[in-house]
Design a protein around this motif. Structure first.
Motif, mmCIF file in Angstrom:
data_model
loop_
_atom_site.group_PDB
_atom_site.id
_atom_site.type_symbol
_atom_site.label_atom_id
_atom_site.label_comp_id
_atom_site.label_asym_id
_atom_site.label_seq_id
_atom_site.Cartn_x
_atom_site.Cartn_y
_atom_site.Cartn_z
ATOM 1 N N GLY A 161 -8.408 0.625 -8.316
ATOM 2 C CA GLY A 161 -7.424 0.423 -7.158
ATOM 3 C C GLY A 161 -7.702 -0.620 -6.403
ATOM 4 O O GLY A 161 -8.745 -0.838 -5.782
ATOM 5 N N LEU A 170 2.305 3.068 -3.456
ATOM 6 C CA LEU A 170 1.576 4.024 -4.206
ATOM 7 C C LEU A 170 1.138 5.360 -3.482
ATOM 8 O O LEU A 170 0.934 5.092 -2.217
ATOM 9 C CB LEU A 170 -0.013 3.609 -4.496
ATOM 10 N N SER A 187 -5.251 7.835 -1.223
ATOM 11 C CA SER A 187 -5.134 7.542 -2.573
ATOM 12 C C SER A 187 -6.294 7.105 -3.158
ATOM 13 O O SER A 187 -6.609 7.317 -4.373
ATOM 14 C CB SER A 187 -3.898 6.385 -3.118
ATOM 15 N N LYS A 188 -7.366 6.520 -2.315
ATOM 16 C CA LYS A 188 -8.709 6.144 -2.833
ATOM 17 C C LYS A 188 -9.405 7.150 -3.319
ATOM 18 O O LYS A 188 -10.467 7.092 -4.069
ATOM 19 C CB LYS A 188 -9.417 5.053 -1.671
ATOM 20 N N PRO A 240 -2.063 -0.854 -7.076
ATOM 21 C CA PRO A 240 -0.773 -0.799 -7.252
ATOM 22 C C PRO A 240 0.109 -2.151 -7.461
ATOM 23 O O PRO A 240 1.280 -2.018 -7.516
ATOM 24 C CB PRO A 240 -0.100 -0.315 -5.690
ATOM 25 N N THR A 294 -4.401 0.069 -0.251
ATOM 26 C CA THR A 294 -4.004 1.304 -0.795
ATOM 27 C C THR A 294 -4.606 2.083 0.246
ATOM 28 O O THR A 294 -5.652 2.055 1.190
ATOM 29 C CB THR A 294 -4.357 2.020 -2.100
ATOM 30 N N ALA A 332 0.604 -1.087 0.088
ATOM 31 C CA ALA A 332 -0.171 0.026 -0.173
ATOM 32 C C ALA A 332 1.057 1.184 0.174
ATOM 33 O O ALA A 332 0.746 2.188 -0.426
ATOM 34 C CB ALA A 332 -1.037 0.045 1.226
#
Ligand code: 13P
Ligand code: SF4
Length: 302
Positions: free
Chosen positions: A108, A89, A116-117, A145, A112, A86
């Motif tokens: 995605g 990314l 980033s979501k 990622p 993560t 995680a």
């Protein structure tokens, strides 16, 4: 009082539920109310009536529980339980990739950060990655990622352009083709099951490629008596408990130290102290919720 009884006492006092991933230490699995893979636990987190969720898994899993349950208290018993994949990314890198590919849909992996979501279109897990990539309307996809999961998906989706991020799981890449060939040499009658985070040469040797929960369900379907298990070794504890009639063969290198960080002492302490807690901004929760809810709605694929 034994620590397990103390935990149960505090769990009642806090109206808490303990959710644990299939890779947790055996003693943590034993105290959990629910065990599962990333998808099952994300769904369970939306269904509980408890006020407090003690999430025994790595960081992104506890964050996802908070995103889908903003009004509940999510306790993460040991903040050093972080998924290194995680962390591969970053938000800025993903933004740049999106800008270079304005026409692409961003899928995605749930492994993560919540941050980033916020700029993903939909999430997926190892259970439903193939199904989700197949089902989305767009013909151009950014898949982040996990490059190995992305390469696995590409085997089933030939008609879409899939741009991969160079991330990987440090635990699953340690499961080598040579290890599996050696184990298969010793146990020619064994079936090989592996996680889709494994490298392509390992996937080529597998009889079945499954999420961790998919592996548990598979045990009820397969006639094989011996199974070589190509994923974190703690998985075998649950397998033996639920289906003791089979013989499970582990891959010695398959250890995720991050998943093993959480102890019974950590669980007791977090219930007593009501912390560490997962805290996310309202903006992150609002935006990260969209791809996560789309993923939950898509359901299982394996
Ligand atoms: P599952 O969703 O299959 O449990 O996988 C999560 C994970 O982190 C595997 O390394
Ligand atoms: Fe992350 Fe790999 Fe550990 Fe899963 S096994 S939590 S992907 S490092």
């Amino acid at each position: 009082m034994p620590i397990q009884s103390e935990i149960r006492k505090w769990k009642k006092k806090r109206n808490a539920v303990i959710l644990a991933h299939n890779y947790q230490r055996p003693e943590v699995q034993d105290i959990a109310d629910e065990l599962g893979d990333s998808l099952a636990l994300a769904i369970k987190a939306t269904q509980t009536d408890a006020d407090v969720i003690v999430f025994c898994g790595v960081d992104f899993m506890a964050e996802s529980a908070k995103v889908v349950n903003p009004d509940k208290t999510i306790l993460h018993p040991n903040l050093s339980a972080k998924c290194p994949m995680a962390a591969m990314l970053d938000l800025e890198g993903l933004k740049e990739l999106k800008e270079e590919n304005l026409d692409a849909y961003v899928i995605g992996y749930v492994n993560t950060s919540a941050e980033s979501k916020t700029i993903m279109d939909i999430c997926c897990t190892s259970s439903n990655a193939v199904k989700i990539v197949k089902d989305v309307k767009s013909n151009k996809i950014i898949f982040v990622p996990d490059s190995n999961l992305g390469l696995y998906v590409k085997r089933f989706v030939k008609d879409k352009e899939i741009i991969l991020w160079p991330g990987y799981c440090p635990t699953h890449v340690e499961i080598r083709k040579e290890d599996l060939l050696e184990l298969k040499g010793k146990h020619p009658d064994a079936e090989i099951i592996v996680h889709p985070e494994c490298t392509p040469d390992v996937i080529d040797l597998a009889d079945f490629v499954l999420s961790t929960e998919g592996m548990i369900r598979h045990l009820g379907e397969t006639h094989a008596k011996k199974i070589i298990v190509g994923t974190e070794k703690n998985m075998i504890y649950r397998m033996k408990k639920e289906v003791p009639s089979k013989n499970y063969i582990e891959v010695p290198a398959a250890i995720c130290p991050n998943m093993r960080e959480i102890s019974l002492q950590d669980i007791l302490a977090c219930l007593q102290n009501m912390g560490p807690k997962i805290e996310l901004s309202a903006e992150v929760i609002e935006k990260a919720r969209i791809p996560l809810e789309r993923m939950i709605e898509a359901g299982r694929g394996d």
